[in-house]
Design a protein around this motif. Structure first.
Motif, mmCIF file in Angstrom:
data_model
loop_
_atom_site.group_PDB
_atom_site.id
_atom_site.type_symbol
_atom_site.label_atom_id
_atom_site.label_comp_id
_atom_site.label_asym_id
_atom_site.label_seq_id
_atom_site.Cartn_x
_atom_site.Cartn_y
_atom_site.Cartn_z
ATOM 1 N N TYR A 173 -9.419 6.118 11.808
ATOM 2 C CA TYR A 173 -8.286 6.593 11.017
ATOM 3 C C TYR A 173 -7.594 5.413 10.359
ATOM 4 C CZ TYR A 173 -8.968 10.618 14.111
ATOM 5 O OH TYR A 173 -9.512 11.658 14.814
ATOM 6 N N LYS A 174 -6.822 5.719 9.348
ATOM 7 C CA LYS A 174 -5.985 4.671 8.757
ATOM 8 C C LYS A 174 -5.010 4.178 9.816
ATOM 9 C CE LYS A 174 -6.000 6.166 3.915
ATOM 10 N NZ LYS A 174 -5.157 6.634 2.782
ATOM 11 N N LYS A 175 -4.846 2.875 9.888
ATOM 12 C CA LYS A 175 -3.939 2.340 10.893
ATOM 13 C C LYS A 175 -2.489 2.470 10.425
ATOM 14 C CE LYS A 175 -4.181 -2.558 9.505
ATOM 15 N NZ LYS A 175 -5.011 -2.402 8.300
ATOM 16 N N LYS A 176 -1.586 2.563 11.400
ATOM 17 C CA LYS A 176 -0.160 2.625 11.109
ATOM 18 C C LYS A 176 0.342 1.233 10.731
ATOM 19 C CE LYS A 176 0.454 6.203 14.638
ATOM 20 N NZ LYS A 176 1.115 6.518 15.926
ATOM 21 N N ASP A 177 1.539 1.178 10.193
ATOM 22 C CA ASP A 177 2.103 -0.108 9.769
ATOM 23 C C ASP A 177 2.259 -1.072 10.937
ATOM 24 O OD1 ASP A 177 2.192 0.781 7.202
ATOM 25 O OD2 ASP A 177 4.296 1.404 7.264
ATOM 26 N N ASN A 178 2.524 -0.534 12.126
ATOM 27 C CA ASN A 178 2.732 -1.408 13.297
ATOM 28 C C ASN A 178 1.433 -1.743 14.026
ATOM 29 O OD1 ASN A 178 2.289 1.153 14.275
ATOM 30 N ND2 ASN A 178 3.775 0.990 15.950
ATOM 31 N N GLU A 179 0.317 -1.224 13.535
ATOM 32 C CA GLU A 179 -0.981 -1.512 14.137
ATOM 33 C C GLU A 179 -1.662 -2.610 13.318
ATOM 34 O OE1 GLU A 179 -1.736 3.038 15.832
ATOM 35 O OE2 GLU A 179 -2.692 2.384 13.971
ATOM 36 N N SER A 231 -9.917 3.637 6.183
ATOM 37 C CA SER A 231 -9.828 3.468 7.639
ATOM 38 C C SER A 231 -10.479 2.178 8.119
ATOM 39 C CB SER A 231 -10.486 4.662 8.338
ATOM 40 O OG SER A 231 -11.851 4.746 7.959
#
Length: 807
Positions: free
Chosen positions: A607-613, A492
Motif C-alpha cells: 500500500y501507499k505509505k503514510k506520511d509518518n512511515e 506503493s
C-alpha cells in the motif's frame, strides 16, 4: 686476474649442486649490510639474480659455474627449481606465519635447509603436479617450474647464513596435499587478477610448455607469451626474459604434431599482410557491421597456428579497435566455433556394441549440470567470471574453466553463461579458506537492506522476502520454487522493491518490454531470477509476448517446467525445441490471477505509505553498490558451504519443521521457505522465523481459499443475488410466506448492471445459475389473464446457501 677458488665455500657448494644436476646461477649477496647491487633501497637484498636473464641463465655446466664465481667470488647461490633441476620446494617463511600454517599439514622427512630469515626450504623430488605458487597459505610458497631458491651458504640481510640440516639426504616425493591443493591455488592465481612478482616466471613457463606440447612454434610461443606478459603480469617481465622462456620451451619436442593445412604458421610476410587487412578497416565502423567484415578474417585465422591466431585477435584486432577484454569475448567465441568446425571434418566413426556399452558405463560417472547454478557431486556449483574466463567453482574450493568441465566429470547442459555476479575479491577469499558466512547474520543483513528502502505494514512479509532471496541461490535443489506476486496499488513502491531485490538475488533482472528470445535466452542460459512489471500492459501492447509470459509463469515454477517453441534453421526447415524455464520469478501488474497460477505464488500486498512511515531514499551510491555486492558474495558462499546440508534436510522425510498444517499443493511452494527458516533458527531461537512462517502460511492458505471462492461463479451469483434481495428498489412480483418471486426480466436487468455479470445477454444463462441453488424458472398466473416467468426464491434456503459460501 684469475682467482683461486679452492678455498671459496660458495663456489665449492655451487659446484656440488651442479654435479647433483641442479641448475645454479649467481645471486646478489650482502656486503657491509646492503645488497651488492648497490641500491640502498633494494626491495630484495641478497636474493635477486646477478645475470642478465635471471634464472633462465641457470646452468649445471662446471665451466660456466667456475666463470661466474671467478667474476663475483662472494656471489650468493641460486638454484632453479622445477623439472630442469628435478626438484620442487616448499618454502616456509616465519615472518608471514609459515610455521603456524604448516601445522595443518603433514611433512615427510626430506632434505631441508634453514634460510637466512630463520625459515626452511623442504626439498622434494620434482613433481609436475606441483605448481610454482606464491602465497599458498600465509608464509607458505611452492617453488617449482619458473621459480628458484637461495641456497647455503649464502648470506642474508639479517646477518645469518643459509645452512643445510644434512646435505647427505636425498629429496623424497612430495606429500599429496602439495599436488592437489597447489593445483587449485595455481588455477585461482592464473585466472583471478594479475600475476604478481614471484609467480610471473612460473605462469609464463607453464603457458609456454602447454603451447609447445600442442605443437606451437617458437615464434608463436614468443608472440603468445609477450601478449600474456603485457596483459597479466604485474609488472611485466623484461622482454628478453620472456623470449628466453619461449626459447627454453621450444627445445622440447611437441607431443602433438600439427595437422597440415589446419594449423600452419604464417610467415612474417603473410602475417604482415593479415595485419594490413585488419588495419585497413575503419576504426569507427558501426559495431553492428563489424561481424560481416571480421568473421571472414576470423575464419582464415582459425586455419593458422592457434597461438599465432590468438595473438592476432588479442593484440592486432583488439588494439586496432581499442576494445576492452569484454568487447573481445564474442569474437573469441566466433574464432573458437570456426576451429571447432575444422576439427569436425573427419568422417564419423561407427562404434561397435562393446564400445557403446563402455560409453554408457562412462556416462554414469558424468554429472549433467547447468553451469550457472546446479547441485552435483555433493554440493552446489556456480559459474564465476575470472577476468575474461568463465569458470566453475565447487564447494571443495576447486575452480576450472568451463572448457575443462568434462575432464572434471561434468557435462554442461549449456555452453555459455552471460551473467555471473560473484566478485573476484569474494571468490578469491572463498578459495583461500578465508570466507565464513553466519546464516543468521546473513538473514538479518538481507532483512535490514530491504527494510532500509521499503516500508512494510506487516514485517512478516519482510521475513518471507529475506528467506526467498536466500533460496534463489539454491533453488536448483528444490523440485518447486514459489513465485512472488506483488499485488499493489500505484505509488506503493512495487517497482522500487523489484529493483532493490534484483540487486541481490541470484542473477536478478528487471524485465522491461522483453522480446521472446530475450525471455527464453535469459532463463535458459543464466537461470535468471526474473522480475516482470506491468504484466497486464503486455496484453494490450503485445498479445504474443503476453501469451509467452503466461506460459512461462504456468510452467516455470517446477524443476522440469518447459515451454516448447518452433525454431527455424534459416533454410526453411523448422523443428520443435523445448526450453526449460524453471527459475525464481516476481511479477506485478496483474489485477487477478487464475487458480493454477495462484497455487504457485505467495502474494504480498503493498500500500501507499503514510506520511509518518518514512524510509531512506534509494540512491545507488558506491557504498550501496558495495553492500549489494557483499550480500551477493555472502549468498554465494552460503550456498557453496551449506548446499549439501540443504539437500540432506530437503530429502529427509519429516525433517523440516513447521509444515504439518499444509496440504500437498501448499507444500510445494512453502517447503523451500520453511527449510531456510529452519536453517536461520538452527543456531539460536532468537529469530523464530519458522514460527513467523507458520502463521503467515496459514493466513495465506485461508486467503487463497477465500479468493478461490470469490472467483467461483456460484459465489459471485449468490453475492449479487443477495444484494438484489436487499435492494428495496427492486420490484417483487409476489410474496408467499418465506418465498419471494421475481420476474425473470427484472432479475436479468439487475444482473446486467453489475460488473460481474455485465456480459449476460439472455435469461438462459441466468436460469442455469439459479439451477445451481435448486431454483427453477416457473411460469405463473398473476391476475385473471396475466402469465409471467418468475424465479421463486425461498429466503431461508437462500440464507443457508449464503452461510455455506460465507457470504
Amino acid at each position: 686476474m684469475e682467482i683461486n677458488l679452492n678455498e671459496n665455500v660458495n663456489f665449492k657448494l655451487a659446484l656440488t649442486y651442479a654435479r647433483k644436476g641442479w641448475q645454479v646461477f649467481p645471486v646478489h649477496s650482502i656486503r657491509n649490510g646492503v645488497c651488492s647491487c648497490g641500491d640502498s633501497k633494494c626491495e630484495n637484498p641478497g636474493k635477486h639474480p646477478r645475470t642478465k636473464h635471471g634464472l633462465n641463465d641457470a646452468s649445471n655446466d662446471e665451466q660456466q659455474v667456475s666463470q661466474w664465481w671467478q667474476e663475483t667470488p662472494d656471489a650468493n647461490i641460486g638454484i632453479r627449481t622445477g623439472e630442469i633441476s628435478g626438484i620442487s620446494v616448499l618454502d616456509i617463511d616465519p615472518r608471514h606465519g609459515g610455521f603456524e600454517s604448516i601445522k595443518a599439514f603433514s611433512l615427510p622427512d626430506t632434505l631441508v635447509s634453514k634460510t637466512g630469515g630463520n625459515g626452511q626450504h623442504h626439498i622434494f623430488k620434482y613433481d609436475e603436479k606441483i605448481p610454482n605458487v606464491v602465497g599458498f597459505k600465509p608464509g607458505l610458497d611452492f617453488r617449482s617450474n619458473g621459480g628458484y631458491i637461495v641456497a647455503p651458504p649464502s648470506n642474508h640481510i639479517s646477518g645469518n647464513e643459509y645452512l643445510w640440516a644434512d646435505l647427505s639426504l636425498e629429496p623424497v616425493p612430495a606429500p599429496d596435499w602439495m599436488k592437489t591443493k597447489g593445483q587449485k591455488k595455481a588455477a585461482v592465481q592464473s585466472v583471478i587478477g594479475s600475476i604478481q612478482e614471484g609467480g610471473r616466471n612460473g605462469y609464463l613457463m607453464s603457458l609456454a610448455g602447454s603451447m609447445r606440447r600442442k605443437g606451437a612454434s617458437q615464434e608463436a610461443i614468443e608472440q603468445g607469451l609477450l601478449a600474456e606478459n603485457n596483459e597479466k603480469c604485474n609488472p611485466p617481465l623484461d622482454e628478453g626474459e620472456v623470449l628466453n622462456i619461449a626459447r627454453s620451451a621450444s627445445r622440447y619436442e611437441p607431443e602433438i604434431e600439427q595437422q597440415e593445412n589446419k594449423s600452419s604458421l604464417l610467415s612474417t610476410e603473410q602475417l604482415g599482410q593479415l595485419k594490413s587487412r585488419i588495419g585497413s578497416i575503419p576504426k569507427n565502423t558501426d559495431p553492428t557491421d563489424l561481424p560481416a567484415i571480421l568473421n571472414p578474417i576470423l575464419e582464415e585465422i582459425a586455419k593458422i597456428d592457434i597461438a599465432q591466431g590468438d595473438a592476432v585477435l588479442n593484440n592486432t584486432i583488439k588494439e586496432h579497435f581499442g576494445w576492452k577484454n569484454g568487447e573481445l569475448t564474442s569474437y573469441g567465441k566466433v574464432l573458437k566455433s570456426f576451429r571447432k568446425e575444422l576439427n569436425n571434418e573427419p568422417d564419423q566413426i561407427t562404434l561397435d556394441k562393446d564400445a557403446l556399452i563402455k560409453k554408457l558405463q562412462d556416462a554414469k560417472d558424468i554429472k549433467s549440470v547447468h553451469p550457472a547454478q546446479d547441485y552435483a557431486g555433493g554440493g552446489m556449483i556456480f559459474c564465476v567470471k575470472a577476468q575474461d574466463s568463465l569458470c566453475l567453482v565447487t564447494p571443495d574450493k576447486d575452480i576450472f574453466e568451463l572448457g575443462d568441465a568434462k575432464s572434471k566429470g561434468f557435462r554442461l547442459t549449456q555452453e555459455t553463461v552471460d551473467t555471473a555476479r560473484f566478485s573476484s575479491k569474494g571468490l578469491t577469499s572463498f578459495l583461500e579458506d578465508k570466507y565464513v558466512v553466519d546464516i543468521g547474520k546473513l538473514y538479518q543483513k538481507i532483512h535490514d537492506y530491504i527494510r532500509r528502502f521499503i516500508f512494510f505494514p506487516d514485517d512478516r512479509f519482510l521475513a518471507y522476502l529475506s528467506l526467498w532471496v536466500m533460496g534463489t541461490y539454491v533453488f536448483k535443489v528444490f523440485s518447486h520454487y514459489p513465485y512472488i506476486w506483488l499485488n499493489a496499488e500505484k505509488g506503493s513502491g512495487k517497482s522500487l522493491l523489484m529493483i532493490i531485490l534484483s540487486k541481490i538475488v541470484f542473477n536478478g533482472d528487471v524485465t522491461i518490454n522483453p522480446t521472446e528470445s530475450v525471455i527464453f535466452r535469459d532463463i535458459t542460459n543464466n537461470l535468471t531470477t526474473l522480475f516482470i512489471d506491468e504484466v497486464e500492459q503486455f496484453r494490450k501492447q503485445d498479445k504474443a509476448t503476453h501469451s509467452i509470459l503466461i506460459s512461462i509463469l504456468n510452467a516455470g515454477f517446477q524443476r522440469d517446467g518447459s515451454v516448447k517453441r518452433t525454431e527455424s534453421d534459416g533454410n526453411g526447415s523448422y523443428w520443435v525445441k523445448s526450453y526449460n524455464v524453471y527459475s525464481p520469478k516476481v511479477f506485478a501488474g496483474i489485477a487477478q490471477i487464475d487458480d493454477v497460477l495462484q497455487d504457485r505464488t505467495f502474494r504480498i500486498q503493498l500500500y501507499k505509505k503514510k506520511d509518518n512511515e518514512t524510509v531512506e531514499r534509494y540512491k545507488e551510491t558506491s557504498e550501496l553498490r558495495e553492500l549489494q555486492q557483499s550480500i551477493r558474495d555472502d549468498l554465494y558462499v552460503f550456498a557453496l558451504t551449506n548446499g549439501k546440508a540443504i539437500v540432506e534436510l530437503y530429502n529427509k522425510e519429516g525433517a523440516i519443521k513447521g509444515l504439518d498444517h499444509l496440504s500437498n499443493r501448499e507444500l510445494d511452494i512453502w517447503e523451500p521457505i520453511f527449510l531456510l527458516a529452519n536453517l536461520v533458527d538452527l543456531p539460536t531461537s532468537a529469530f523464530n522465523v519458522t514460527g513467523i512462517m507458520e502463521t503467515l502460511s496459514k493466513e495465506s492458505f485461508e486467503e487463497k481459499q477465500a479468493e478461490s471462492v470469490r472467483q467461483n461463479d456460484t459465489y459471485k451469483f449468490l453475492t449479487v443475488l443477495k444484494a438484489m434481495l436487499d435492494d428495496p428498489s427492486v420490484l417483487v412480483t409476489s410474496v408467499d410466506g418465506d418465498e419471494r418471486a421475481y420476474e425473470n426480466g427484472t432479475v436479468l436487468r439487475y444482473f446486467q448492471n453489475t460488473e460481474e455479470f455485465h456480459w449476460m445477454q439472455t435469461t438462459n444463462a441466468l436460469t442455469n445459475l439459479f439451477k445451481r441453488i435448486n431454483i427453477c424458472s416457473d411460469q405463473r398466473r398473476f391476475g385473471s389473464e396475466r402469465r409471467l416467468r418468475v424465479y421463486p426464491i425461498n429466503i431461508k434456503e437462500f440464507e443457508d446457501w449464503c452461510e455455506r459460501f460465507k457470504i
